[in-house]
Design an enzyme around this catalytic site. Structure first.
Site, PDB file in Angstrom:
ATOM      1  N   SER A 184       0.891  -1.126  -0.046  1.00 30.70           N
ATOM      2  CA  SER A 184       0.090  -0.204  -0.058  1.00 30.70           C
ATOM      3  C   SER A 184       0.671   1.071  -0.052  1.00 30.70           C
ATOM      4  O   SER A 184       1.953   1.299   0.323  1.00 30.70           O
ATOM      5  CB  SER A 184      -0.899  -0.113   1.299  1.00 30.70           C
TER       6      SER A 184
HETATM    7  N1  SAH Z   1      -0.763  -5.025   4.149  1.00 25.48           N
HETATM    8  C1  SAH Z   1      -0.044  -5.605   2.591  1.00 25.48           C
HETATM    9  C2  SAH Z   1      -0.740  -5.159   1.641  1.00 25.48           C
HETATM   10  C3  SAH Z   1      -1.705  -6.208   1.135  1.00 25.48           C
HETATM   11  S1  SAH Z   1      -2.305  -6.091  -0.465  1.00 25.48           S
HETATM   12  C4  SAH Z   1       1.442  -4.663   2.842  1.00 25.48           C
HETATM   13  O1  SAH Z   1       1.839  -4.033   3.621  1.00 25.48           O
HETATM   14  O2  SAH Z   1       2.072  -5.045   1.851  1.00 25.48           O
HETATM   15  C5  SAH Z   1      -3.832  -7.045   0.048  1.00 25.48           C
HETATM   16  C6  SAH Z   1      -3.315  -8.589   0.351  1.00 25.48           C
HETATM   17  O3  SAH Z   1      -4.617  -9.103   0.901  1.00 25.48           O
HETATM   18  C7  SAH Z   1      -2.758  -9.392  -0.630  1.00 25.48           C
HETATM   19  O4  SAH Z   1      -1.747  -9.952  -0.107  1.00 25.48           O
HETATM   20  C8  SAH Z   1      -3.743 -10.462  -0.676  1.00 25.48           C
HETATM   21  O5  SAH Z   1      -3.539 -11.492  -1.193  1.00 25.48           O
HETATM   22  C9  SAH Z   1      -4.680 -10.583   0.587  1.00 25.48           C
HETATM   23  N2  SAH Z   1      -5.895 -11.019   0.802  1.00 25.48           N
HETATM   24  C10 SAH Z   1      -6.783 -10.964  -0.093  1.00 25.48           C
HETATM   25  N3  SAH Z   1      -7.940 -11.586   0.185  1.00 25.48           N
HETATM   26  C11 SAH Z   1      -7.634 -12.125   1.419  1.00 25.48           C
HETATM   27  C12 SAH Z   1      -8.313 -13.107   2.486  1.00 25.48           C
HETATM   28  N4  SAH Z   1      -9.497 -13.528   2.195  1.00 25.48           N
HETATM   29  N5  SAH Z   1      -7.454 -13.363   3.339  1.00 25.48           N
HETATM   30  C13 SAH Z   1      -6.182 -13.211   3.653  1.00 25.48           C
HETATM   31  N6  SAH Z   1      -5.436 -12.372   2.827  1.00 25.48           N
HETATM   32  C14 SAH Z   1      -6.400 -11.878   1.621  1.00 25.48           C
END
Ligand code: SAH
Length: 211
Positions: free
Chosen positions: A60
């Site tokens: 993000s």
């Molecule tokens: N917090 C992260 C940004 C994540 S982007 C950082 O600091 O880099 C969103 C993430 O959510 C992705 O890695 C995706 O795989 C995950 N995601 C999507 N749906 C999800 C779910 N149902 N449970 C857990 N993770 C999920």
């Protein structure tokens, strides 16, 4: 520009953009964002932009990380759950502000990349696991705070259920692609208060798990 200079400029930009919480700013200062970013984008680690990571996901934008972290109103004794470990950057920021961080990722390759980073950076208060964030982490509930870093179609009731009923706070982007808003949900007893905070663009939260 050298890395420290870039980082200082980012911190100044965040302050100018309205991030005034000094604890949040110093947590961002302490986390080496470059460690969470693919080699190809190293020179952009301290730009205030989202960047691609593996598996079609993104780390993000620092402003959004700072904004959502500040909205959590963290205290040093709190237990926090993050949904969407991704690169691990947000979890690392949280680890400096809370007692314990639990984080769930549904893509195994991302989790496998993030775990050794937590170890290398000695962020020993983070527990990461593979799973479907829509289910939360019932064995470790209740949580003082929950943050979701992918967009949910609506505020997930299961996560509200896993929130402390004494002023627990859930921060979650809600909406469909192109029309998402960060929502702040505060739980007191069975009463739930919801407030919308900021328009954002996140990758969608996906149901189930896959590797
Ligand atoms: N917090 C992260 C940004 C994540 S982007 C950082 O600091 O880099 C969103 C993430 O959510 C992705 O890695 C995706 O795989 C995950 N995601 C999507 N749906 C999800 C779910 N149902 N449970 C857990 N993770 C999920």
């Amino acid at each position: 520009m050298s890395e420290p200079a870039n980082k200082i400029r980012l911190l100044m930009d965040l302050r100018r953009a309205g991030i005034t919480d000094t604890n949040v700013l110093s947590a961002i200062e302490r986390v080496p964002r470059e460690a969470f970013i693919p080699t190809a984008f190293q020179d952009r680690a301290y730009e205030d932009t989202a960047l691609p990571i593996a598996s079609g996901q993104t780390i993000s934008q620092p402003y959004v990380v700072a904004f959502m972290t500040a909205a959590l109103e963290l205290g040093p004794r709190m237990r926090v759950l993050e949904i969407g470990t991704g690169s691990g950057y947000q979890a690392a920021v949280l680890s400096y502000l809370a007692r314990r961080v639990f984080t769930i990722e549904r893509q195994r390759d991302l989790l496998i990349a993030a775990e050794p980073l937590f170890e290398r950076l000695r962020l020993t208060n983070i527990s990461a696991r593979y799973g479907d964030g829509f289910k939360g982490w019932p064995e470790a509930a209740p949580f003082d705070r929950i943050i979701v870093t992918a967009a949910a179609p609506e505020v997930p009731q299961i996560l509200i259920d896993q929130l402390s009923d004494e002023g627990g706070i859930l921060i979650v982007p809600v909406g469909s692609s192109g029309n998402q808003t960060v929502m702040k949900v505060r739980r007191t007893g069975e009463a739930v208060e919801t407030e919308s905070l900021l328009p954002v663009r996140f990758v969608p939260m996906l149901k189930g798990t896959e590797s």
